[in-house]
Design a protein around this motif. Structure first.
Motif, PDB file in Angstrom:
ATOM      1  N   ILE A  95       0.851  -1.189   0.000  1.00 53.81           N
ATOM      2  CA  ILE A  95       0.000   0.000   0.000  1.00 53.81           C
ATOM      3  C   ILE A  95       0.888   1.240   0.000  1.00 53.81           C
ATOM      4  CG2 ILE A  95      -1.594   1.290   1.475  1.00 53.81           C
ATOM      5  CD1 ILE A  95      -2.930  -1.330   2.157  1.00 53.81           C
ATOM      6  N   PRO A  96       0.657   2.163  -0.946  1.00 51.21           N
ATOM      7  CA  PRO A  96       1.618   3.256  -1.140  1.00 51.21           C
ATOM      8  C   PRO A  96       1.590   4.352  -0.076  1.00 51.21           C
ATOM      9  CG  PRO A  96      -0.177   3.417  -2.723  1.00 51.21           C
ATOM     10  CD  PRO A  96      -0.359   2.127  -2.006  1.00 51.21           C
ATOM     11  N   TYR A  97       0.422   4.569   0.581  1.00 55.47           N
ATOM     12  CA  TYR A  97       0.335   5.691   1.518  1.00 55.47           C
ATOM     13  C   TYR A  97      -0.089   5.214   2.903  1.00 55.47           C
ATOM     14  CZ  TYR A  97       0.902   8.567  -2.550  1.00 55.47           C
ATOM     15  OH  TYR A  97       1.423   9.139  -3.683  1.00 55.47           O
ATOM     16  N   THR A  98       0.632   5.697   3.893  1.00 53.72           N
ATOM     17  CA  THR A  98       0.373   5.289   5.272  1.00 53.72           C
ATOM     18  C   THR A  98       0.142   6.502   6.167  1.00 53.72           C
ATOM     19  OG1 THR A  98       1.666   3.263   5.088  1.00 53.72           O
ATOM     20  CG2 THR A  98       1.388   4.168   7.297  1.00 53.72           C
ATOM     21  N   LEU A  99      -0.909   6.411   6.945  1.00 51.94           N
ATOM     22  CA  LEU A  99      -1.155   7.400   7.988  1.00 51.94           C
ATOM     23  C   LEU A  99      -0.598   6.873   9.287  1.00 51.94           C
ATOM     24  CD1 LEU A  99      -4.717   8.590   7.290  1.00 51.94           C
ATOM     25  CD2 LEU A  99      -2.786  10.044   7.915  1.00 51.94           C
ATOM     26  N   TYR A 126       4.989   6.123   1.054  1.00 52.84           N
ATOM     27  CA  TYR A 126       5.084   7.397   1.757  1.00 52.84           C
ATOM     28  C   TYR A 126       4.144   7.397   2.953  1.00 52.84           C
ATOM     29  CZ  TYR A 126       7.513   8.851  -2.441  1.00 52.84           C
ATOM     30  OH  TYR A 126       8.408   8.944  -3.469  1.00 52.84           O
ATOM     31  N   ALA A 127       4.486   8.235   3.893  1.00 57.48           N
ATOM     32  CA  ALA A 127       3.655   8.314   5.088  1.00 57.48           C
ATOM     33  C   ALA A 127       3.524   9.759   5.529  1.00 57.48           C
ATOM     34  CB  ALA A 127       4.263   7.483   6.211  1.00 57.48           C
ATOM     35  N   CYS A 128       2.492  10.004   6.333  1.00 55.49           N
ATOM     36  CA  CYS A 128       2.430  11.283   7.025  1.00 55.49           C
ATOM     37  C   CYS A 128       1.782  11.050   8.384  1.00 55.49           C
ATOM     38  CB  CYS A 128       1.703  12.360   6.205  1.00 55.49           C
ATOM     39  SG  CYS A 128      -0.049  12.503   6.453  1.00 55.49           S
ATOM     40  N   TYR A 129       2.039  11.966   9.305  1.00 55.72           N
ATOM     41  CA  TYR A 129       1.440  11.862  10.631  1.00 55.72           C
ATOM     42  C   TYR A 129      -0.013  12.337  10.581  1.00 55.72           C
ATOM     43  CZ  TYR A 129       5.991  10.746  12.431  1.00 55.72           C
ATOM     44  OH  TYR A 129       7.175  10.109  12.662  1.00 55.72           O
ATOM     45  N   LEU A 130      -0.803  11.811  11.459  1.00 56.66           N
ATOM     46  CA  LEU A 130      -2.230  12.142  11.464  1.00 56.66           C
ATOM     47  C   LEU A 130      -2.450  13.646  11.559  1.00 56.66           C
ATOM     48  CD1 LEU A 130      -5.020  10.801  11.366  1.00 56.66           C
ATOM     49  CD2 LEU A 130      -5.053  10.804  13.842  1.00 56.66           C
ATOM     50  N   LYS A 131      -1.616  14.326  12.323  1.00 58.08           N
ATOM     51  CA  LYS A 131      -1.762  15.771  12.463  1.00 58.08           C
ATOM     52  C   LYS A 131      -1.538  16.491  11.126  1.00 58.08           C
ATOM     53  CE  LYS A 131       3.066  16.656  13.740  1.00 58.08           C
ATOM     54  NZ  LYS A 131       3.414  17.115  12.387  1.00 58.08           N
ATOM     55  N   ASP A 132      -0.872  15.834  10.190  1.00 54.23           N
ATOM     56  CA  ASP A 132      -0.616  16.435   8.880  1.00 54.23           C
ATOM     57  C   ASP A 132      -1.604  15.940   7.824  1.00 54.23           C
ATOM     58  OD1 ASP A 132       1.569  17.988   9.714  1.00 54.23           O
ATOM     59  OD2 ASP A 132       2.916  16.257   9.557  1.00 54.23           O
ATOM     60  N   THR A 189     -18.903  20.938   3.445  1.00 51.76           N
ATOM     61  CA  THR A 189     -18.717  19.509   3.185  1.00 51.76           C
ATOM     62  C   THR A 189     -17.222  19.181   3.126  1.00 51.76           C
ATOM     63  OG1 THR A 189     -20.788  19.343   1.969  1.00 51.76           O
ATOM     64  CG2 THR A 189     -19.110  17.694   1.470  1.00 51.76           C
ATOM     65  N   GLU A 190     -16.855  18.048   3.714  1.00 57.68           N
ATOM     66  CA  GLU A 190     -15.457  17.617   3.673  1.00 57.68           C
ATOM     67  C   GLU A 190     -15.139  17.169   2.253  1.00 57.68           C
ATOM     68  OE1 GLU A 190     -14.123  14.920   6.935  1.00 57.68           O
ATOM     69  OE2 GLU A 190     -13.340  13.778   5.248  1.00 57.68           O
ATOM     70  N   LEU A 191     -14.436  18.015   1.529  1.00 58.72           N
ATOM     71  CA  LEU A 191     -14.257  17.828   0.087  1.00 58.72           C
ATOM     72  C   LEU A 191     -13.120  16.870  -0.224  1.00 58.72           C
ATOM     73  CD1 LEU A 191     -15.980  19.278  -2.012  1.00 58.72           C
ATOM     74  CD2 LEU A 191     -14.141  20.911  -2.311  1.00 58.72           C
ATOM     75  N   TYR A 192     -11.981  17.107   0.409  1.00 54.67           N
ATOM     76  CA  TYR A 192     -10.787  16.280   0.169  1.00 54.67           C
ATOM     77  C   TYR A 192     -10.114  15.998   1.501  1.00 54.67           C
ATOM     78  CZ  TYR A 192     -10.159  16.558  -4.945  1.00 54.67           C
ATOM     79  OH  TYR A 192     -10.276  16.401  -6.303  1.00 54.67           O
ATOM     80  N   LYS A 193      -9.464  14.871   1.588  1.00 53.64           N
ATOM     81  CA  LYS A 193      -8.467  14.652   2.630  1.00 53.64           C
ATOM     82  C   LYS A 193      -7.124  14.538   1.919  1.00 53.64           C
ATOM     83  CE  LYS A 193     -10.915  12.369   6.443  1.00 53.64           C
ATOM     84  NZ  LYS A 193     -11.026  11.062   7.152  1.00 53.64           N
ATOM     85  N   VAL A 194      -6.152  15.297   2.412  1.00 51.06           N
ATOM     86  CA  VAL A 194      -4.840  15.321   1.763  1.00 51.06           C
ATOM     87  C   VAL A 194      -3.743  15.083   2.792  1.00 51.06           C
ATOM     88  CG1 VAL A 194      -5.692  16.960   0.028  1.00 51.06           C
ATOM     89  CG2 VAL A 194      -4.476  17.827   2.029  1.00 51.06           C
ATOM     90  N   MET A 195      -2.709  14.403   2.359  1.00 48.71           N
ATOM     91  CA  MET A 195      -1.518  14.257   3.192  1.00 48.71           C
ATOM     92  C   MET A 195      -0.574  15.419   2.918  1.00 48.71           C
ATOM     93  SD  MET A 195      -0.526  10.226   3.167  1.00 48.71           S
ATOM     94  CE  MET A 195      -1.529   8.994   4.015  1.00 48.71           C
ATOM     95  N   THR A 196      -0.040  15.980   3.983  1.00 48.09           N
ATOM     96  CA  THR A 196       0.989  17.006   3.842  1.00 48.09           C
ATOM     97  C   THR A 196       2.218  16.548   4.628  1.00 48.09           C
ATOM     98  OG1 THR A 196       0.288  18.238   5.804  1.00 48.09           O
ATOM     99  CG2 THR A 196      -0.783  18.811   3.730  1.00 48.09           C
ATOM    100  N   ASN A 197       3.339  17.162   4.354  1.00 45.83           N
ATOM    101  CA  ASN A 197       4.590  16.803   5.049  1.00 45.83           C
ATOM    102  C   ASN A 197       4.848  15.305   4.990  1.00 45.83           C
ATOM    103  OD1 ASN A 197       4.925  19.521   5.806  1.00 45.83           O
ATOM    104  ND2 ASN A 197       3.595  19.232   7.589  1.00 45.83           N
ATOM    105  N   LEU A 198       4.731  14.744   3.804  1.00 40.91           N
ATOM    106  CA  LEU A 198       4.954  13.304   3.646  1.00 40.91           C
ATOM    107  C   LEU A 198       6.431  12.973   3.789  1.00 40.91           C
ATOM    108  CD1 LEU A 198       2.522  14.159   1.435  1.00 40.91           C
ATOM    109  CD2 LEU A 198       2.598  11.691   1.088  1.00 40.91           C
ATOM    110  N   PHE A 199       6.680  11.773   4.202  1.00 41.67           N
ATOM    111  CA  PHE A 199       8.066  11.290   4.219  1.00 41.67           C
ATOM    112  C   PHE A 199       8.074   9.864   3.683  1.00 41.67           C
ATOM    113  CE2 PHE A 199       6.044  10.755   8.318  1.00 41.67           C
ATOM    114  CZ  PHE A 199       6.274   9.434   8.654  1.00 41.67           C
ATOM    115  N   LYS A 200       9.246   9.464   3.230  1.00 48.24           N
ATOM    116  CA  LYS A 200       9.361   8.172   2.576  1.00 48.24           C
ATOM    117  C   LYS A 200       9.554   7.082   3.627  1.00 48.24           C
ATOM    118  CE  LYS A 200      11.070   6.348  -1.713  1.00 48.24           C
ATOM    119  NZ  LYS A 200      11.811   6.607  -2.952  1.00 48.24           N
ATOM    120  N   LEU A 201       8.910   5.973   3.439  1.00 52.23           N
ATOM    121  CA  LEU A 201       9.133   4.817   4.306  1.00 52.23           C
ATOM    122  C   LEU A 201      10.206   3.941   3.680  1.00 52.23           C
ATOM    123  CD1 LEU A 201       5.509   3.723   5.264  1.00 52.23           C
ATOM    124  CD2 LEU A 201       7.157   4.936   6.695  1.00 52.23           C
TER     125      LEU A 201
END
Lengths: 370, 370, 370, 370
Positions: B196-200, B283-289, B356-368
């Motif tokens: 899976i490419p993206y991790t929270l 890639y991953a990002c923290y929940l706060k991001d 309305t919650e339109l998008y959820k986006v990851m910011t400040n991603l880092f590579k796993l």
């Protein structure tokens, strides 16, 4: 004196039309008298508060109004207009499921620090500064970079108005319910000034509802001030009134409830006239003793216990009919509780899943003294 | 080896019919190998996990299974069967609005005291005792005197099964979504074992969801043990996998996802075979991001940003069409963000209220790193 | 020339707010050119027609418009704003269940008598008198003593505007759908003037939809006139265009569809410019050959047949996954039809009850000649 | 004699679970006595009929039952279990909006031809042959190549059972309603045998409901037979009973209604005992005189007219409160009718859109003679 009407925009529908709430306002002739904010119908099906506001305005227009009064009936246009079948599906956001009355803002201010910075102010100035800070916190939240949800926008917009008042009253109803009210523990004496027989005494914490959003920050400030030796009374009072059952408009009963609210406002000096609260026995229980009884089995429900009357341990609360079990001893199950209680409200529908919240009952009641 | 099938009762419909979930079980030949619990479709519209479980069973029946495996597809029969128009309205309880995935039990055990009482046990016995305590806590809750809600009964019944496993995987999907997963911070290395490419990366706290309900009590116990000088690794791993979009069954893609899960299980020794995770950048990002972008205005939405691909600051996220403003500069509003991000999911409908919650986006991603 | 905007009131919400529809109008320079009425989004989730009207206005404002053009996007504000979960529940009145597109008025005029009284008029006067009579019939219905339903008020208000036009186009979409259109049998040649590959040829009867409401009374009048030896062509053309899938806004595709509509309008002399319809093979089938395939069993559905492409007898239409039957030959059921067809649309959700309308397919197609 | 219980499958949920209806059956000791079919709760919120069937079974088990009796409570499991908020949304299919009680099959038999072919049969054989043909038509429909909708499957499955009976009773309720019944014109004398004060006399046509589905084909056959000189009485009787308000279970009142039904069955010889109908004045009106009054404006509604009591021309039917118009003469609008009537039912919610069906009233009532 007559109420003036304006309109408050609280959102936008998909078609672009503004969601707006009618706002009624009367200035009051004495700027030292308490300011009042009353809203109704935040839950879509709980319409009776609108009739109460109507009757309240009719009465107030004949009275000598000293404090500023702001009234918002029909406060949740999205919820009110959301039908599903023959009933109003207005208890939660139809998209997210979030209860409209759990969206108010927890400011999460560091009140201790704030007080340190403002302790030099006299009481009046301290209160004014704190009030301003609460309103600014609402506005900042509404303008946050990533936006806010539909429900948050509605709630916090209402809240920013409510923060301007000294007395905040939120008019609700139960599903099928007798009259009762929520009153914070620190202000329990106030419950006797209304004309409502049952009072829930709630902790002074924030749980997401309007009444809590209105009084909590003030109670917290007061706690800190008092702990530092300042004698400050909580300057804001807030209550939720549950005026009977949802999906019901009764103009005569609304007049009764308007008079009950006027009795409190009269005591608080909002009007010059003396209005007496109805004579009645008043009982209360703590929130921890307000019990939700969930359907232990599914089925068709005959609600038997009369709302607002004591039900002794072992008496029938409800019967559950299970036709699929006809001919067995489980065809008709009598539900009983093993302690005395006063049933306050029950579920609106006569058929339930297992686990449906069937009744809310007060236990360990105590009498309130006038 | 073949899966055996049984049925788990999780509630009762108003007509009296039992709500039941199919349970598939394979014993595994090695009682020391980790035990696995996988469920799918707790949100009614998120059906793809059922296909993944199907493909997983097909694969496992051809493999050398060492650890016990318990699989619950169609885990929320009430939510799955709840239609409203042409879509499944299965994200929350239709009566209360409560999200089905926020009903799991917070045991609120005094873990410090518990550990004091059980610290004499060796690791294996300690884990067994704690596991038993969690399961008993679930059962006690289910049997509480005043009953439990429909959603609580479902969730805690599932949870009591999940507590018996060492690996808990909850299969969800987004509304319109690319594949991503939730992984607790303490176990972030595990994210590279799936395909899976993206991790929270989520905090180790309880927020009401199944994954948190499964790992939190164990992480807390481990913290206390470690603080007292015992070297204990968190013995339970739990993840939520979001396998694309809701209202979609794709058997081929389900096979891919089944293989991704097998890669993890293989690494953990649940199967004897070596299954390799797909090669991909992760890639991953923290929940706060992980940011929710709410519609700043209402209207008709053209979703432009491609899910799972980087969107640079200033690029078009979406367009909002407002026909009531035709001929003005607000007829078509381009929505942009002022920072780089990867859009992970967007709202399912093309017309939205303000907020309305339109998008959820990851910011400040880092590579796993694998 | 620019469009002017006005607002049409079509009802009132419970809070008292008016339900209003934006109306865009351009006069046209030639009063003899056909008058056009186009509406969109009568079903709440079928939003793409709004984008098409937007693009149409952008084009028309650059063109030489001869005929009067009236455009109503967002035609059903109640339906558009009715959410239920993450989707728009706008196909039917949420209170009554009545499909918003089955509420148009059947005038039930005694056309034979009417024609007897007016046969002395020349064609132009006859048409004007009949048109007036249709509009008056609408108005009389709206003002009936016992009132009209919410849906009837909307539909008949729209209809009274549509009756003023010579060309009526109702923009819809399917759930998941390829582009297709409804065309009355008497006017089948018109289908080749649009840029739409599949046409349903419908009988000249009234079934409750807007297109039928618009052309039926005229076709009936023409039949009677012709039967009495008068040579009259049906003076009103009406079509329903199904522009792909619901819950989707695509501005580029909307421009394509706007050009397709302009091609028809160009042929009819509404604009001076020549606009060519797209070159494509066009196929049609009769309504009786438009088959609804209902789910023979319940389950999770993998839709396999590609919309808008021929599916030969015996090829896979869809697979139905039944996890409760895992390990039996009924775990995955392949659905096939025993005749050739073109699947036009399929159900929006991937989980279905037994009996859900899974696919609509055209059978016995024939080619339309340009 | 005791009822035996079996189960009728009427569909399948998305999870694969069967939708089943409990069927209670008692053989009766006299094969010449009329056969009875009674169902309840086809509309999900109309639950009281289940309690009536319960009480009916309790009574019948103590009586001397001559005719075969088949009872189907909880007849629409999908509708009964469909909640939306605190109420049951069971009036129409949640996917399509189609009213569950408009799905019964119109056989569209060419009865004239059928009679030509079977006129040689004696009455008993004619009736048996026709009955068989009706049941076979149901079965053929259920097995049609393209499948049938969820609602059709339910309705026609119930209908095929109902066709086996001589007396068909469908138990419904209104939203908020007094007791009334639907009775076909040809059988109006039967209305006096029940214990119900108001009767709607309906034409002998098919409109989609169960009662019509049961008696129409027989009335049509009888008409043809009689027109050819044969003296045949309509051999099947069918009624819809509306037993008060929805979302209400009252076991005592159910016993009253059970006795009312027994009075009719007693007259028809289904039981040996004589059961007397309640003494009461009975009134009726023709369906054309049963008027739906739609809300002329939106707002909050105080329902004033008492159900089941005469309302004279000019008396208040309801008040509509419009807070947005406070201070104008439109703040509280009194709704009146300009003719005498008996209000039979009113809308369930106290807030309405413009056009909501507010009241159904009987006009031009006439007295029924016992």
């Amino acid at each position: 004196m007559k109420f003036s009407q304006s309109s408050l925009t609280v959102g936008e529908l998909a078609t672009g039309q503004a969601l707006s709430v009618p706002v009624f306002h009367i200035a009051g002739k004495d700027s030292h008298a308490p300011k009042v904010f009353i809203q109704a119908n935040v839950h879509g099906a709980e319409v009776q508060g609108n009739a109460v506001i109507f009757q309240l305005m009719k009465q107030l227009e004949q009275m000598d109004v000293r404090g500023e009064v702001t009234l918002l009936p029909l406060a949740n246009p999205l919820g009110i207009n959301q039908k599903s079948g023959e009933f109003t599906l207005g208890r939660f956001d139809p998209i997210t499921g979030v209860n409209w009355n759990r969206e108010y803002l927890d400011h999460k201010t560091d009140i201790a620090s704030w007080y340190q910075q403002h302790r030099h102010l006299d009481d009046k100035a301290l209160i004014a500064a704190y009030r301003l800070q609460l309103i600014e916190s609402c506005n900042a939240h509404l303008n946050s970079e990533w936006g806010v949800t539909t429900g948050k926008r509605l709630a916090v917009t209402l809240q920013s108005l409510a923060h301007q008042a000294d007395i905040v009253i939120d008019l609700h109803t139960g599903p099928k319910s007798c009259k009762h009210m929520y009153c914070p523990e620190y202000d329990v004496a106030a419950a006797s000034l209304f004309s409502i027989p049952y009072t829930l005494v709630i902790p002074n914490d924030f749980g997401g509802a309007m009444d809590e959003a209105a009084f909590c920050p003030w109670w917290q400030l007061t706690e800190i001030a008092n702990s530092q030796g300042r004698r400050l009374k909580v300057p804001v009072a807030a209550f939720t009134l549950e005026l009977g059952s949802q999906e019901r408009i009764d103009m005569d009963d609304a007049l009764n409830d308007a008079k009950g609210i006027l009795a409190y406002l009269s005591q608080r000096g909002v009007v010059s006239e003396y209005v007496q609260a109805a004579e009645m026995a008043r009982y209360a229980c703590y929130l921890k003793d307000y019990k939700k009884f969930h359907a232990p089995i599914a089925g068709m429900v005959e609600y038997k216990a009369e709302l607002g009357h004591i039900l002794y341990s072992g008496e029938t609360l409800a019967n559950v009919l299970r036709l699929d079990r006809f001919g067995t001893h489980e065809e008709l199950t009598e539900l009983v509780l093993n302690q005395d209680c006063v049933p306050i409200l029950h579920f609106a529908s006569a058929s339930v899943y297992q686990g449906t919240e069937l009744y809310k009952v007060m236990t360990n009641l105590f009498k309130l003294n006038l």
